[in-house]
Design an enzyme around this catalytic site. Structure first.
Site, short mmCIF file in Angstrom:
data_model
loop_
_atom_site.label_atom_id
_atom_site.label_comp_id
_atom_site.label_asym_id
_atom_site.label_seq_id
_atom_site.Cartn_x
_atom_site.Cartn_y
_atom_site.Cartn_z
N GLU A 265 -6.22 -10.67 -1.78
CA GLU A 265 -7.04 -10.54 -0.56
C GLU A 265 -8.53 -10.41 -0.88
O GLU A 265 -9.25 -9.67 -0.21
CB GLU A 265 -6.59 -9.31 0.25
CG GLU A 265 -5.10 -9.31 0.55
CD GLU A 265 -4.66 -8.13 1.43
OE1 GLU A 265 -5.52 -7.44 2.00
OE2 GLU A 265 -3.43 -7.94 1.55
N GLU B 4 0.80 -1.24 0.00
CA GLU B 4 0.00 0.00 0.00
C GLU B 4 0.83 1.29 0.00
O GLU B 4 0.56 2.21 0.77
CB GLU B 4 -0.96 0.00 1.19
CG GLU B 4 -1.90 -1.20 1.19
CD GLU B 4 -2.85 -1.25 2.38
OE1 GLU B 4 -2.71 -0.42 3.28
OE2 GLU B 4 -3.72 -2.14 2.40
#
Ligand code: XIL
Length: 408
Positions: free
Chosen positions: A317, A201
Site C-alpha cells: 500500500e 493489522e
C-alpha cells in the site's frame, strides 16, 4: 516583638541564599538557561529527529546530482514484469466506471489490482445473512479482461466491520462466523486471486501485550488462536492462492513502532513451528514525508529475516503523505521521489519480494484527500501520477528501481 524579629531573620536568610546563589553563579537567568536547555534536550529527542530527516531529504531533493532520469516510456507494469515482479494499485469500482482517461492509465501501468473497499467486510457482507458481491465481482472481471492479477483485501480486520458483526459476535459464535465469512468469500473467487490479505493489522503499535497483538474484537472473542484458525480456514477454501499477513509501520524505525518488527518475526516463527499456512508478509508502507524514520540497513536485515523463514514479501500500500512539506509542488515531488527511490532501491534488493503496489495510482484519487484532511494546505501528491494523470518524479523513481533490480 517576637514576630518582627522572626521576619528579620527570614529576610536575612533570604539575603544570604541570594548572595550564595549569586556567588555560585546561580542567578535567575542561569536557572532559566538550564531549564531551557533541559527542555531543548527533550524536544530534540522527540522532535528534532524528524526535523533532521526532513532536512536531509530537503537537501537530497535539492542536490543537483540526484538523477531521476528514465530510459524510454515503457509503463511500470512492463518494467516490473521484465523482472518477474508485479506492479499495481488499489482502486474503487467507481473510478473505473466513471473516468475513462484514468481507467486507460490504470490499464496501462498496472498488472495487479486491489479493491480499495469492495472486499472489506462492511461492503461484501453488510447484513448477518446477506452478502453483496456486486462490487468485488465487477472488479475481478475487469482485472481478468485486462490481464491483471487481483489481490484480495481483506478478510479479518478490526476496521471496516459492519455494526451487525460487532453486536452479534460472542465467544461461542465467533469462530463459526469468521470461518463462514472467509470460506464464502474465498470460494467465490477461488482460482482468481493472486494473494489474499487474510488478516490485516493484528499487531498493536503500542504493544501493550507481550506478544504484541492488538486488542480486537477477534482477539477478545477467540484469543490468539484466531490467527491460526483464520489461515487454516483460508487454505481450505482456496489451496492455490498466496495467504498474506498484512500490516503497517514495519519500515518505521521510530519509537512509536519500535518492537512491532520483532513481534511480527516472533509471530512468523510461531506459524512456521506450528505449520500454519501463511505464505507472505504484506508491508503496507504508508509514509509520512515530514517524519521519516527509515533506516535502510535495518530494514534490509528485517526483510532478510522474513525471507530466511521462507516467506514471500509484498509491498502492498505504498504512498507518501506530504502533509507538512513546503507547498511548492515541484519541491514536494523531488522530496517524494527521493523517498520512493530510497525505499524501493532497498526493497528490491531482496529476492523474496514478488510485487509492489501503491495505494492508488494517481493523485486524482487518493485516500489522503479525505484521510487526515484537517489542516492540509494543499492537495496531497503521494502517488506516481499527478491529478492530471501525468507521470511525476515518483513514477521515474519506481521505474528506475524496477530497471535496476535483478530478474526473479
Ligand atoms: C482505506 C481506504 O483507502 C479508505 O478509502 C477507507 O475509507 C479506509 O481504508 N490500511 C489498509 C487499507 O489496510 O484498507 C486502508 O484503506 C488504508 C490503511
Amino acid at each position: 516583638m517576637k514576630h518582627s524579629h522572626d521576619r528579620q531573620k527570614v529576610k536575612q536568610r533570604i539575603k544570604i541564599t541570594r548572595r550564595q546563589r549569586k556567588q555560585r553563579g546561580w542567578s535567575r537567568r542561569r536557572f532559566l538557561l538550564v531549564g531551557l536547555t533541559a527542555a531543548g534536550t527533550v524536544v530534540s529527542v522527540f522532535a528534532a529527529r524528524p526535523i533532521m530527516w526532513v532536512g536531509q531529504y530537503v537537501q537530497a531533493s535539492l542536490e543537483p546530482h540526484r538523477d531521476f532520469s528514465v530510459q524510454g516510456d515503457t509503463p511500470l507494469r512492463e518494467r516490473a514484469a521484465a523482472k518477474g515482479l508485479l506492479y499495481g494499485g488499489s482502486v474503487h469500482q467507481r473510478y473505473l466506471t466513471e473516468d475513462v482517461p484514468f481507467t486507460q492509465q490504470f490499464i496501462r501501468e498496472c498488472n495487479v489490482l486491489v479493491p480499495e473497499t469492495q472486499m472489506k467486510w462492511f461492503r461484501i457482507h453488510p447484513d448477518v445473512d446477506r452478502y453483496d458481491f456486486s462490487g468485488a465481482d465487477w472488479l475481478v472481471n475487469f482485472a481478468q479482461q485486462h490481464k491483471m492479477r487481483v489481490r484480495g483485501h481483506t478478510l479479518v480486520w478490526h476496521h471496516s466491520v459492519p455494526t451487525w458483526l460487532k453486536q452479534t459476535l460472542t465467544r461461542r459464535n465467533a469462530e463459526q462466523i469468521m470461518v463462514d465469512h472467509i470460506q464464502t468469500v474465498m470460494k467465490r473467487y477461488r482460482g482468481k486471486i493472486h494473494s489474499w490479505d487474510v488478516v490485516n493489522e493484528a499487531l498493536d503499535p503500542n504493544l501493550r501485550r507481550s506478544d504484541g497483538l492488538r486488542e480486537t474484537l477477534w482477539l477478545q472473542s477467540l484469543g490468539d488462536s484466531y490467527l491460526d484458525i483464520a489461515y487454516r480456514a483460508a487454505a481450505e477454501a482456496d489451496p492455490d492462492t498466496m495467504l498474506v499477513y498484512n500490516d503497517f509501520g514495519l519500515e518505521d524505525n521510530s519509537f512509536r513502532q519500535s518492537g512491532k518488527r520483532q513481534a511480527l518475526l516472533n509471530l512468523l516463527k510461531r506459524w512456521r513451528d506450528r505449520n500454519v499456512p501463511v505464505h507472505a508478509v504484506g508491508i503496507q508502507a504508508h509514509w509520512r514525508a515530514w517524519e521519516n524514520f527509515f533506516d535502510p540497513q535495518q530494514f534490509r536485515n528485517f526483510l532478510k529475516e522474513i525471507a530466511a523463514m521462507d516467506y514471500k514479501i509484498l509491498i502492498t500500500e505504498f504512498d507518501v503523505d506530504d502533509f507538512s512539506l513546503p507547498t511548492n509542488a515541484q519541491f514536494r515531488d523531488r522530496v517524494i521521489a527521493s523517498l520512493y527511490e530510497d525505499f524501493f532501491s532497498v526493497v528490491l534488493q531482496e529476492p523474496a519480494v514478488c510485487g509492489v503496489l501503491t495505494w492508488g495510482l494517481s493523485d486524482r484519487y487518493t485516500w489522503l484527500l479525505t484521510e487526515g484532511r484537517r489542516g492540509r494546505k494543499v492537495t496531497p501528491r503521494p502517488l506516481p501520477l499527478d491529478d492530471q494523470l501525468g507521470r511525476k518524479l515518483a513514477w521515474n523513481a519506481l521505474a528506475r528501481s524496477f530497471d535496476q533490480t535483478f530478474k526473479r
